[in-house]
Scaffold this motif. Structure first.
Motif, PDB file in Angstrom:
ATOM      1  N   UNK A   1       0.845  -1.198   0.000  1.00  0.00           N
ATOM      2  CA  UNK A   1       0.000   0.000   0.000  1.00  0.00           C
ATOM      3  C   UNK A   1       0.879   1.245   0.000  1.00  0.00           C
ATOM      4  N   UNK A   2       1.871   1.239   0.893  1.00  0.00           N
ATOM      5  CA  UNK A   2       2.786   2.394   0.951  1.00  0.00           C
ATOM      6  C   UNK A   2       3.486   2.587  -0.389  1.00  0.00           C
ATOM      7  N   UNK A   3       3.934   1.480  -1.005  1.00  0.00           N
ATOM      8  CA  UNK A   3       4.648   1.575  -2.275  1.00  0.00           C
ATOM      9  C   UNK A   3       3.747   2.164  -3.351  1.00  0.00           C
ATOM     10  N   UNK A   4       2.475   1.753  -3.363  1.00  0.00           N
ATOM     11  CA  UNK A   4       1.573   2.269  -4.394  1.00  0.00           C
ATOM     12  C   UNK A   4       1.267   3.747  -4.161  1.00  0.00           C
ATOM     13  N   UNK A   5       1.086   4.120  -2.891  1.00  0.00           N
ATOM     14  CA  UNK A   5       0.894   5.539  -2.575  1.00  0.00           C
ATOM     15  C   UNK A   5       2.102   6.325  -3.071  1.00  0.00           C
ATOM     16  N   UNK A   6       3.272   5.763  -2.838  1.00  0.00           N
ATOM     17  CA  UNK A   6       4.512   6.424  -3.213  1.00  0.00           C
ATOM     18  C   UNK A   6       4.626   6.571  -4.725  1.00  0.00           C
TER      19      UNK A   6
END
Lengths: 240, 246
Positions: free
Chosen positions: B133-138
Motif C-alpha cells: 500500500x505504501x509503495x503504491x501511494x509512493x
C-alpha cells in the motif's frame, strides 16, 4: 573441557606450519613470481587479496555449518564455532577490502568506487558486524545462541550475492580472474604459469591460517568460560 | 474421522497426536492471521497513517536535499522510491511484531494448534500488504510530484517482487529483534545488509525500466530478484520455527 594437552600440541604445530607457509607465500608474492606485464608490482597484492577472501569465505561458510549444527544438536560448542568464524571472517574480509583498495589506487586511480561488487562486499562485512551486534543485544544465552545461528545462516545471502553479482550482471569494473570474464573489466589480467603456482600456494596458506585462527579463537572462548566457572566456584567456596 | 477414534482402544495418545497435528487447513490459518492484522489496522489506522506520513515527509526531504532538476529526477526516482519503501517498511515491521509481543498475543498465537510456518506466512502477508500500500501511494506521489510516470506494468512487477523479498526477510528478522535490547535500532541494523540483494536488484531493474533501456539491462536484475525472493522464502520457512520456539 574440550581441550587436551595433545590437541594443544597439534594446534601449536599447525600454528608454526601456518607461520612458515605464510612467510614462504609472502616471499613468492613479492620476489619469486615475475611482475605482471602491464600492472607491474601493484598486481602482487592480488595473491593476498584472493587468499584473504578465500579465508573469509571459509569462515562464513563455517558459520552456516555451525548454525545448522547448533539448531539441530543444541550443543553450545557449535555456537562457539559460529562466533569464532564470524570474527575471523570479519578480519579476513577487511584484509580483502584494504588490499583491494591499495591495488585500486594505482590501477583505477581511486581508492574506492561504488561498483556493485565493492558495494556488496562492504555490505557483507556490515551483515556480519550486525551478527556481533545481535549477540550483544540479547541477554538470555540460549536465545542468543539460537538467534545467532539463524542470523548466521541468513547473512550468508550477502556472501552468495558478492560472489554471483559479477556473473549475473557484468557491469562491474572489478576483474574476474576465474571463470568467464565480463565485457570490460578495468585492470583484468590472465593468470598463468608461475602466477598460478603462487596463487595456489597462497590459497592453501590462507585456508590454513583461517583454520588455525578459528581454532585459537574457540580455545580462547572456552578458556573464558572456564575462568568464569572457576570464579563462580571460588565465590561459592568463599561465601560458604 | 467420526467412527475411527472409538474403535481405537488407546484413545489418549491418539488424541494427543491429533492435537499436535493442525486441524485448521494451512491456507485458512495464513488468511486468518493476515486478515486479523488487516482488520486491526483498518480499525486503528495507526500503522498505515504513520507510514504514509513518513513517506510523504521522506519524499519532500529528498527533493529538497537533492535539488532535483528534470534529468536528475528521471535517474534518481527509482532510488528515492526504494529507499523510502524500505524505511517506511522498517517502521511498519518494527511495530507489527512488537505490538504482538507487548500485548502478549504472540504467546497466544504460538499456543494455537497451528503450523508455525503458517503463522509466519500470515504475519508476512500482513506486512507485505502494508508495504505494498505504501509503495503504491509512493508511486502515485512520485508520479505527481516528480512528474515522472511510474505506472508501468514492468515496474509494478519489480515492486511486487521487491516488497515480497523485503517483507519475508523483514518478518523473520523482526521476530528476532523484538527480543533484543534497543529493538528499534536493532531491526534496521539486522535487516539492511541482508535485504541488500533484493534492494540492489530492485533499484537497478527499476532504473533500467524507467530509462527505457533494452531488455538485457533489466531482465537479469528481475531474475536475480526472483531468485533472492525464493531463497529468502525457503530460508524463512525453515528458520522461523527456530526463532519462535519457546
Amino acid at each position: 573441557m574440550s581441550y587436551s594437552a595433545q590437541r594443544t600440541g597439534l594446534l601449536k604445530g599447525l600454528t608454526a606450519l601456518a607461520a612458515v607457509l605464510f612467510a614462504v607465500a609472502i616471499y613468492l608474492d613479492l620476489f619469486w613470481v615475475g611482475p605482471e606485464a602491464t600492472q607491474g608490482a601493484a598486481q602482487r597484492v592480488f595473491y593476498v587479496h584472493l587468499g584473504a577472501f578465500l579465508g573469509a569465505f571459509i569462515a562464513f561458510s563455517a558459520v552456516v555449518v555451525a548454525g545448522i549444527a547448533y539448531l539441530r544438536t543444541r550443543n553450545p560448542k557449535w555456537d562457539t564455532l559460529g562466533l569464532a568464524s564470524v570474527e575471523m571472517g570479519l578480519g579476513f574480509s577487511l584484509i580483502t577490502i584494504i588490499t583491494g583498495m591499495t591495488w585500486a589506487r594505482p590501477i583505477w586511480n581511486t581508492w574506492w568506487t561504488w561498483d556493485p561488487r565493492l558495494t556488496s562486499v562492504a555490505i557483507m562485512w556490515l551483515a556480519y558486524a550486525a551478527y556481533v551486534m545481535l549477540r550483544t543485544g540479547i541477554e538470555d544465552p540460549e536465545r542468543r545462541r539460537r538467534f545467532a545461528a539463524v542470523y548466521g545462516i541468513i547473512a550468508f545471502a550477502s556472501v552468495i550475492f558478492t560472489i554471483v553479482i559479477v556473473r549475473v550482471r557484468p557491469d562491474t569494473i572489478h576483474p574476474v580472474v576465474a571463470g568467464p570474464t565480463q565485457a570490460d573489466p578495468t585492470g583484468g589480467f590472465e593468470v598463468a604459469g608461475d602466477m598460478k603456482t603462487t596463487l595456489f600456494f597462497n590459497m592453501i596458506t590462507f585456508a590454513l591460517i583461517t583454520l588455525v585462527l578459528v581454532w585459537h579463537r574457540i580455545r580462547l572462548e572456552n578458556l573464558v568460560h572456564y575462568i568464569e566457572r572457576r570464579k563462580m566456584e571460588v565465590l561459592a567456596e568463599l561465601s560458604r | 474421522m467420526s467412527a475411527e477414534p472409538k474403535a481405537e482402544p488407546r484413545a489418549v495418545p491418539r488424541a494427543r497426536r491429533a492435537a499436535r497435528r493442525p486441524v485448521t487447513p494451512y491456507l485458512r490459518v495464513v488468511g486468518a492471521i493476515a486478515w486479523k492484522d488487516l482488520r486491526a489496522e483498518i480499525r486503528s489506522r495507526e500503522l498505515i497513517n504513520s507510514m504514509v506520513l513518513f513517506t510523504l515527509m521522506t519524499v519532500l526531504i529528498f527533493s529538497l536535499a537533492l535539488e532535483l532538476d528534470k534529468e536528475a529526477r528521471q535517474t534518481t526516482v527509482a532510488g528515492v522510491l526504494w529507499v523510502t519503501v524500505i524505511f517506511a517498511g522498517i517502521l511498519g515491521l518494527g511495530r507489527s511484531l512488537a505490538a504482538e509481543k507487548d500485548r502478549g498475543s504472540l504467546d497466544a498465537l504460538l499456543l494455537a494448534p497451528i503450523d508455525r510456518s503458517a503463522l509466519f506466512f500470515g504475519k508476512m502477508l500482513g506486512n507485505l500488504l502494508f508495504v505494498l500500500v505504501v509503495a503504491l501511494v509512493l508511486v502515485a506521489l512520485l508520479t505527481v510530484l516528480f512528474n515522472v510516470s511510474l505506472f508501468e506494468p514492468r515496474l509494478l512487477v519489480v515492486l511486487g517482487l521487491g516488497t515480497l523479498g523485503f517483507s519475508t526477510v523483514g518478518t523473520l528478522l523482526s521476530s528476532m529483534s523484538v527480543h533484543a535490547r534497543a529493538r528499534e535500532a536493532m531491526l534496521p541494523i539486522l535487516l539492511m545488509p541482508v535485504v541488500l540483494p533484493v534492494l540492489i536488484s530492485a533499484v537497478r531493474a527499476s532504473t533500467a525500466i524507467l530509462e527505457q533501456m533494452p531488455r538485457a539491462d533489466w531482465l537479469p536484475w528481475i531474475q536475480l530478484l526472483a531468485v533472492a525472493d525464493v531463497m529468502f522464502l525457503v530460508g524463512a520457512y525453515v528458520l522461523f520455527d527456530y526463532v519462535v520456539e519457546e
